[in-house]
Design an enzyme around this catalytic site. Structure first.
Site, short mmCIF file in Angstrom:
data_model
loop_
_atom_site.label_atom_id
_atom_site.label_comp_id
_atom_site.label_asym_id
_atom_site.label_seq_id
_atom_site.Cartn_x
_atom_site.Cartn_y
_atom_site.Cartn_z
N ARG A 1 0.75 -1.19 -0.14
CA ARG A 1 0.05 -0.11 0.00
C ARG A 1 0.94 1.36 -0.13
O ARG A 1 1.54 1.72 0.98
CB ARG A 1 -0.83 -0.05 1.24
CG ARG A 1 -1.80 1.26 1.34
CD ARG A 1 -3.01 1.09 2.08
NE ARG A 1 -2.52 1.00 3.61
CZ ARG A 1 -3.58 1.03 4.61
NH1 ARG A 1 -4.59 1.41 4.46
NH2 ARG A 1 -3.04 1.12 5.96
N ASP B 1 -3.76 2.68 14.41
CA ASP B 1 -2.89 3.46 13.42
C ASP B 1 -3.53 4.81 13.00
O ASP B 1 -4.39 5.17 13.64
CB ASP B 1 -3.02 2.63 12.12
CG ASP B 1 -4.29 2.54 11.39
OD1 ASP B 1 -5.21 3.09 11.84
OD2 ASP B 1 -4.42 1.50 10.30
#
Length: 511
Positions: A151, A430
């Site tokens: 990603r 996160d």
């Protein structure tokens, strides 16, 4: 980071490749970011999003994306994590079908993390990655590692350490370009390919830009067109209205869509931040059973299966609790219930954040999805714009306010020290979850929301809670990092103008 590592990643040829991508596509990226700002002004003016009339022919016609590569047929359990060397080995060896190596929300983008991450992935793509811990323990790849996906950072982010023509390069093009340049041919030689997850897109035009980047990159290196495959995270409310169109733009490179639930909730708050009728309750009350989220899931699954491609589920944020068996079993039960909801809804796979959860998720999907996927399970979606925009009811509590500030402070303090994936109170946090925390506080204060005890959420109250949480965390978080995090986090919550992304301001503070 050694100079040799940097030189091996940023070779002259690799630097020329990413520079070429930036010069070709950078101006379009900036135009699309301006289009985001224009769309926000429309929403602030009262215009609610809807399915696009101009692309109705795409939604209403029958078509499918390109056939699925053999090694992406079965994606029932995917694990995610940053591009740390030990993490990559453990994730690839975890028993998951796929590992998503993350330059984005679970990675703090220090220059060292970014360049070493590329070097680590280059070794992993060739099956040659190993690691020896300071204690002398050796880590190597197993005989059957997970399939590797990467990603890159989102379109809104830049890499300040690599300027092109006097301005920072797009972080998306930098991350993608280096990985593709170094690994595309090695991966295809091994029977796999350069596979990606694409984050935070807000329109099909942003997907079109990615597709054009893919075509150009493949042509430049002589890689067959369609070799790249990309799964798009539907993690913005505007992207949810353009799922068909996003798949259409990427149809020769598509690997499906994913329910990026945490960023999706953040996007819901962010896009409607100036509307008092869109105020959300405590984060803990915004579960996937809420109508606006279950509708988003139903629409994504129906859309993907109609187009012949995977509909991936979201993240289980829980992590094993080693020192408390009862609490650990409660956490695992939550994971089981979440994965059961996903597989019964029709998802073709799911995410976990910890190797210890791979067997738990696999057991559920093996039981209810004996085949590699359930793409042939077709449903007809009746989801409307009103379904996607239905605001959940619930309380705003003092505990919810304190939790948001506590978690945000801890996460940001760790991020500023180079760690973007942080276990906090037995959950893996996160950037997406930290974004929810600070956006909620901003939204509550903006609209004078009242806590369940009757107090209004005001600037003085937020400052007081920040002070209280800093005192509580003083013994567990380094003081310099905590002070720096508190200053930035408080400003982001009380600023009259909503900062678009937490990481934009924080990036300027990274060493």
């Amino acid at each position: 980071m050694s100079p040799a590592t940097q030189d091996s990643v940023l070779t002259r040829e690799a630097a020329d490749f990413v520079t070429g991508l930036e010069r070709t596509f950078g101006p379009r990226r900036l135009q699309l970011l301006e289009a985001r700002r224009a769309r926000q002004r429309e929403i602030d003016g009262g215009a609610l999003p809807d399915f696009l009339p101009s692309t109705a022919h795409i939604r209403e016609s029958e078509w499918t994306v390109a056939p699925i590569p053999a090694d992406l047929q079965d994606r029932r359990v995917e694990i995610t994590g940053p591009v740390d060397r030990k993490m990559i080995i453990n994730a690839l060896n975890s028993g998951a079908n796929v590992f998503m190596a993350d330059f984005e929300d679970s990675n703090s983008p220090t220059w060292q993390n970014t360049i070493e991450g590329q070097a680590n992935l280059r070794d992993a793509a060739r099956g040659a990655i190993s690691y020896v811990s300071p204690e002398g323990k050796r880590y190597e790849l197993s005989a059957r590692p997970a399939v590797l996906l990467v990603r890159p950072r989102g379109w809104h982010l830049e890499e300040k350490h690599f300027p092109v023509d006097g301005r920072p390069i797009s972080a998306s093009l930098f991350d993608f370009g280096l990985y593709f340049f170094h690994n595309a041919k090695a991966l295809t030689a091994e029977g796999t390919g350069p596979y990606f997850y694409l984050p935070k897109m807000e329109s099909h035009l942003e997907a079109r830009l990615w597709n054009d980047v893919f075509v150009a990159a493949q042509e430049r290196l002589g890689v067959p067109r369609g070799t790249i495959r990309a799964t798009v995270l539907i993690e913005t409310i505007l992207g949810a209205f353009e799922m068909d169109e996003i798949l259409w733009e990427l149809r020769e490179h598509s690997a499906g869509l994913n329910c990026g639930r945490w960023d999706y909730i953040f996007s819901f708050i962010k896009k409607f931040r100036n509307r008092p009728d869109f105020v959300l309750p405590d984060r803990a009350q915004v579960t996937m059973e809420r109508h606006f989220l279950s509708s988003y899931v139903d629409l994504l699954i129906a859309t993907c299966h109609r187009r012949g491609i995977h509909a991936m589920g979201g993240m289980a944020a829980q992590i094993p609790i080693k020192n408390d068996p009862a609490a650990n079993e409660t956490a695992l039960d939550r994971v089981r219930k979440d994965k059961l909801r996903e597989v019964k809804a029709g998802h073709d796979g799911t995410w976990v954040a910890h190797p210890g959860l791979v067997p738990v998720a696999r057991e559920i999907f093996d039981q209810y999805m004996p085949r590699p996927n359930q793409i042939d399970r077709k449903t007809t979606s009746k989801v409307t714009a009103a379904d996607l925009l239905q605001v959940p009811s619930g309380e705003i509590t003092a505990d919810g306010l304190a939790w948001n500030i506590d978690v945000g402070l801890q996460y940001l303090a760790a991020w500023l020290r180079g760690n973007g994936c942080v276990p906090i109170y037995n959950l893996m946090e996160d950037a997406a979850t930290a974004e929810i925390c600070r956006a909620q506080v901003w939204q509550w204060m903006k609209h004078g929301a009242r806590l369940a005890d009757g107090r209004a959420v005001t600037v003085p109250l937020v400052r007081e809670v920040v002070k209280q949480q800093c005192e509580k965390l003083a013994s567990v978080v380094p003081q310099d990092a905590l002070r720096q995090a508190a200053d930035l986090y408080e400003q982001m919550m009380i600023n009259p103008e909503f900062p678009e992304f937490l990481t934009l301001g924080a990036y300027e503070l990274l060493a």
